[in-house]
Scaffold this motif. Structure first.
Motif, PDB file in Angstrom:
ATOM      1  N   ALA A  71       7.541  27.935 -14.428  1.00  0.00           N
ATOM      2  CA  ALA A  71       8.584  28.765 -15.030  1.00  0.00           C
ATOM      3  C   ALA A  71       8.803  28.387 -16.489  1.00  0.00           C
ATOM      4  CB  ALA A  71       9.881  28.620 -14.240  1.00  0.00           C
ATOM      5  N   HIS A  74       5.972  29.788 -18.477  1.00  0.00           N
ATOM      6  CA  HIS A  74       6.085  31.237 -18.567  1.00  0.00           C
ATOM      7  C   HIS A  74       7.121  31.631 -19.623  1.00  0.00           C
ATOM      8  CE1 HIS A  74       6.151  35.437 -17.164  1.00  0.00           C
ATOM      9  NE2 HIS A  74       7.455  35.365 -17.395  1.00  0.00           N
ATOM     10  N   LEU A 139      12.394  35.455 -17.535  1.00  0.00           N
ATOM     11  CA  LEU A 139      12.083  35.088 -16.150  1.00  0.00           C
ATOM     12  C   LEU A 139      11.946  36.307 -15.231  1.00  0.00           C
ATOM     13  CD1 LEU A 139      14.405  31.985 -15.651  1.00  0.00           C
ATOM     14  CD2 LEU A 139      11.907  31.992 -15.763  1.00  0.00           C
ATOM     15  N   PHE A 142       8.513  36.758 -13.876  1.00  0.00           N
ATOM     16  CA  PHE A 142       7.898  35.579 -13.260  1.00  0.00           C
ATOM     17  C   PHE A 142       8.323  35.474 -11.804  1.00  0.00           C
ATOM     18  CE2 PHE A 142       8.266  31.125 -11.920  1.00  0.00           C
ATOM     19  CZ  PHE A 142       6.979  30.681 -12.150  1.00  0.00           C
TER      20      PHE A 142
END
Length: 310
Positions: A71, A74, A139, A142
């Protein structure tokens, strides 16, 4: 079925500094000079110059730690302007290594002062809200198997804490949450969220947000929960108006416009987090069920203010 809380405070044997120093050299090729243990609840964390070594709790699955690292990477790729830590690869190019059977990783250090220890000016709160919104936006694209977990601090799980609640006010709100809030919560946008954006996890330098720390509670949940959690810690011990809450919210909404349903959920979600803070802390016997600093009484006063008009 009540959610298990014991795992939040499972004891473990801390790794001594000498072992941490050896792990840094062996797996990352980092020769640590001064090594400082940082105060954390669930892992061993050491600062070594401009990096941080985090050795996960023995019972934390590698998949969970991998999700947190993936995360971070990303987010840095999706929006490089978001101030999150960078994962430092091992000598073999991996995101983590095993240290005494526990998943360990190295993250870059971010300088700054914790927001909780800094003046909460309108400029700082606007920037903090805007940056949390940008984090949510990044996010949103993701996902990871490790994010889909049952976590006591995930707001939709509030009804599962009902078995532990002893305060009649808490019981009433939990029942109301289950009947009225939970069904709407299922219909609003869901994604991976940070889930712990309180002032102790935000770093500032002047009026600039310098860092968003600690993805340990990251979970796939309703997007609005991230904003609600951050706002809960800005609620003062008094009735509205709450300028800090309104300023942070305006900053967030400047980055992520929310639906009407999401905005309508905010008061009850903030009430849910307030109850969670009391119930979970009491179950884990923090402060030995006493209230020496007035935390629980203050929380209940805030809860009553949050419920006004709902």
């Amino acid at each position: 079925m009540a959610i298990a809380l014991d795992e939040l405070a499972e004891p473990f044997h801390p790794i001594p500094p000498e072992r941490a120093r050896a792990a840094l050299a062996e797996h990352w090729g980092i020769g640590a000079g001064e090594l400082t243990r940082l105060d954390t609840e669930r892992d061993d964390t050491f600062r070594a110059g401009d990096v941080t070594l985090k050795v996960a709790h023995p019972n934390d699955a590698p998949e969970l730690i991998e999700m947190q690292s993936a995360a971070l990477e990303h987010v840095r790729a999706a929006d490089p302007g978001i101030p999150v830590q960078r994962v430092v690869p091992t000598r073999d190019g991996a995101r983590s290594a095993l240290v005494d059977g526990r998943t360990a990783r190295v993250l870059t250090w971010i300088d700054g002062d914790l927001l909780i220890d800094s003046p909460m000016t309108p400029a700082v709160l606007t920037e903090a809200g805007r940056m949390l919104g940008r984090l949510n936006r990044a996010l949103a694209t993701f996902d990871h198997p490790g994010a889909h977990r049952r976590l006591a601090w995930d707001l939709p799980h509030l009804p599962e804490l009902g078995e532990y609640a002893t305060n009649p006010l808490h019981v009433d709100v939990i029942d109301r949450f289950e009947a009225e809030t939970a069904p709407v919560l299922e219909r609003v946008p869901h994604q991976l969220i940070h889930n712990d954006g309180h002032p102790g996890n935000l770093l500032v330098v002047g009026d600039r947000l310098a860092g968003i720390l600690d993805f340990g509670d990251a979970v796939f949940s309703a997007r609005v929960c991230d904003l609600a959690i951050a706002l809960t810690y800005l609620v003062p011990d008094g009735p509205r108006p709450w300028p800090d809450v309104d300023t942070f919210t305006a900053g967030y909404l400047g980055a992520v416009p929310m639906t009407g349903d999401e905005l309508a959920l905010l008061p009850m979600l903030m009430a849910a987090r307030t109850i969670m803070r009391s119930v979970i802390n009491q179950v884990l016997a923090r402060d030995a069920h006493t209230d020496p600093h007035g935390f629980y009484a203050r929380n209940d006063r805030k809860l009553l203010h949050l419920l006004e008009g709902t």
